[in-house]
Every structure is written in C-alpha cells, then in structure tokens.
Motif scaffolding. Sequence first.
Motif, PDB file in Angstrom:
ATOM      1  N   SER A   1       0.423   5.732   0.412  1.00 48.18           N
ATOM      2  CA  SER A   1      -0.372   6.956   0.530  1.00 48.18           C
ATOM      3  C   SER A   1       0.555   8.153   0.712  1.00 48.18           C
ATOM      4  O   SER A   1       1.747   7.993   0.967  1.00 48.18           O
TER       5      SER A   1
ATOM      6  N   GLN B   1       0.829  -1.195   0.000  1.00 48.41           N
ATOM      7  CA  GLN B   1       0.000   0.000   0.000  1.00 48.41           C
ATOM      8  C   GLN B   1       0.867   1.250   0.000  1.00 48.41           C
ATOM      9  O   GLN B   1       2.009   1.226   0.457  1.00 48.41           O
TER      10      GLN B   1
ATOM     11  N   LEU C   1      -1.417  11.102  -4.283  1.00 50.44           N
ATOM     12  CA  LEU C   1      -2.342  10.215  -3.552  1.00 50.44           C
ATOM     13  C   LEU C   1      -2.782  10.820  -2.209  1.00 50.44           C
ATOM     14  O   LEU C   1      -3.290  10.085  -1.364  1.00 50.44           O
ATOM     15  N   THR C   2      -2.619  12.099  -2.001  1.00 51.74           N
ATOM     16  CA  THR C   2      -3.077  12.725  -0.761  1.00 51.74           C
ATOM     17  C   THR C   2      -4.581  12.473  -0.581  1.00 51.74           C
ATOM     18  O   THR C   2      -5.363  12.709  -1.502  1.00 51.74           O
TER      19      THR C   2
ATOM     20  N   VAL D   1      -8.093   1.851  -5.096  1.00 51.04           N
ATOM     21  CA  VAL D   1      -7.794   3.144  -4.475  1.00 51.04           C
ATOM     22  C   VAL D   1      -8.999   3.485  -3.615  1.00 51.04           C
ATOM     23  O   VAL D   1     -10.125   3.523  -4.119  1.00 51.04           O
TER      24      VAL D   1
ATOM     25  N   LYS E   1      -5.925   9.581  -0.277  1.00 55.21           N
ATOM     26  CA  LYS E   1      -6.276   8.284  -0.875  1.00 55.21           C
ATOM     27  C   LYS E   1      -5.267   7.241  -0.420  1.00 55.21           C
ATOM     28  O   LYS E   1      -4.124   7.559  -0.091  1.00 55.21           O
ATOM     29  N   LEU E   2      -5.705   5.983  -0.438  1.00 59.63           N
ATOM     30  CA  LEU E   2      -4.821   4.868  -0.124  1.00 59.63           C
ATOM     31  C   LEU E   2      -4.858   3.914  -1.314  1.00 59.63           C
ATOM     32  O   LEU E   2      -5.930   3.449  -1.699  1.00 59.63           O
TER      33      LEU E   2
ATOM     34  N   LEU F   1      -9.442   8.264   1.819  1.00 63.51           N
ATOM     35  CA  LEU F   1      -8.929   8.219   3.185  1.00 63.51           C
ATOM     36  C   LEU F   1      -9.329   9.530   3.860  1.00 63.51           C
ATOM     37  O   LEU F   1      -8.711  10.561   3.631  1.00 63.51           O
TER      38      LEU F   1
END
Length: 251
Positions: free
Chosen positions: A159, A157, A217-218, A233, A220-221, A236
């Motif tokens: 992020s 993963q 990806l700020t 995706v 989001k994971l 988050l």
Amino acid sequence: MTPQQQERYSRQILLKDIGDAGQEKLLAARVLVIGMGGLGSPVASYLAAAGIGQLVLSDFDVVDLSNLQRQVIHTMADIGKFKVESAADTIAALNPDVSVTALPLALEGEQLCEEVAKADVVVDCSDNFSTRFELNRICVASRTPLVSGGVIQFEGQVSVFDSRDEASPCYQCLYKPVAEGEGETCSRIGVLAPAPGIIGSIQAVEVLKLLLELPTLTGKLLLMDAKSMEWRVIGLPKDPNCPVCSGSQPA
Ligand SMILES: [Zn+2]
C-alpha cells in the motif's frame, strides 16, 4: 541529461507519462529505503536501474547464507558484509549515476526523522512491527509519502500512505500496534523465494509513480496470494480515531 543517460533510460523516456522531464525528476529524487533484505533487494535494484539520483539505504544486519534464497542484491561473496554495503556495491556496478548513502545501523529516533525529512519518498522494507509503526508516525508528521510492503509464505501486500493527501489513511489506520515478538516472521514460518521479489517490484513501481505524480495505491491495499495466484485490491479507509493521522485533521 548526458547522451549516455539518454541511451540508458531511453526505453523509459519513450513512455509518454515520463519523457525527458519525468526522467529528470527521477534523477533529482532522493529515496530512503529501510531494510535491505527480501523486499529491499528488488526495491533498491529497480530504483537504481530506473535512475533515482540518490538512494539512502539503511539496515543494521550482515549478509547470511540463509538470506540468499530471496535477497537477490547479495551474493556468496558478500556473506559477512553489511547488507547496505553489499547493496551499494551491486548498485555501483549497475548504475554509476546513482549516489548511494549506506547506513549500516538501525535507523531510529532523531536520525530517522532527519533522513525521512530529506527524502522525497520512504520505502518500508523492514521485517518488524516496531520499525513499521515508528516509520509511519514520522512519515505522517513530516508529510512524506510511505510505500509499505510485506510478505510471508506465499502471500504479500502493498500500500501507499501519502500523508500529503488529507484523505489518505496511514499504516496505523490498518494495523494496531502489537507487543514486540508477536506477529509472524519469515524466519519463523518461511517465505517463497520470488514472493518478496514480486512485492518489492510493485513497491518500486509505486515509488516511481509518486515521483512522477501518477495515480498510486494510496487508499488501497493490494493483496497477493501466490499459491492460488489470486490478487485483490481492497479500499482502505482512513480511521477517524487513528491516534497518528487523525489529529492533523480538522474536526
Ligand atoms: Zn492513521
């Protein structure tokens, strides 16, 4: 840039999102990488190849035979050397434009705060929760973007926690602290050789985009399951009760 730099980075300068100006930003950047193992190997290699001007590498460990299955910045000749010194040698051979600071120690406390404050971006390539939580707290306090990655077995993963953005969650919005020794580690339950290569490469992409001010990806994971080769995706959200990042928010 020198003519040699123009040639070295030509394929990247061709990208309209980068150009000469973007490449100059990368050459002027300072990135702190915590951990020079399975994730740190591709992160440091790609950031060096891409022309990040200053890399600060931290890891207290030495190279062991069992590392070479995935920690591709090190070779047989490096067994017994500090990982950061082995990585610095590899980077020097790859790209002499990059200034490497090798810190062969567990960076923590005041010294970690100082290094985070000096960095434009911090990359978490560590393998333990206490480092991850401490690094997150310091990055939030100093508003330094943090690119986080993890792998285990066939899974990984990534992020980005960018505390310059008020809406961004932090690592602790996602995970609650656990007692040391809890949690699964690669040394206990294993990891497929290329899994950290894939996830670390994505971390390097996110670092470059942060420096180039491109979308990341700020918030989001990104989740990889390499066995089924399914990627997801998920959003988050920021935890309004997070003890680390919610305090800085207006009520
Ligand atoms: Zn938080």
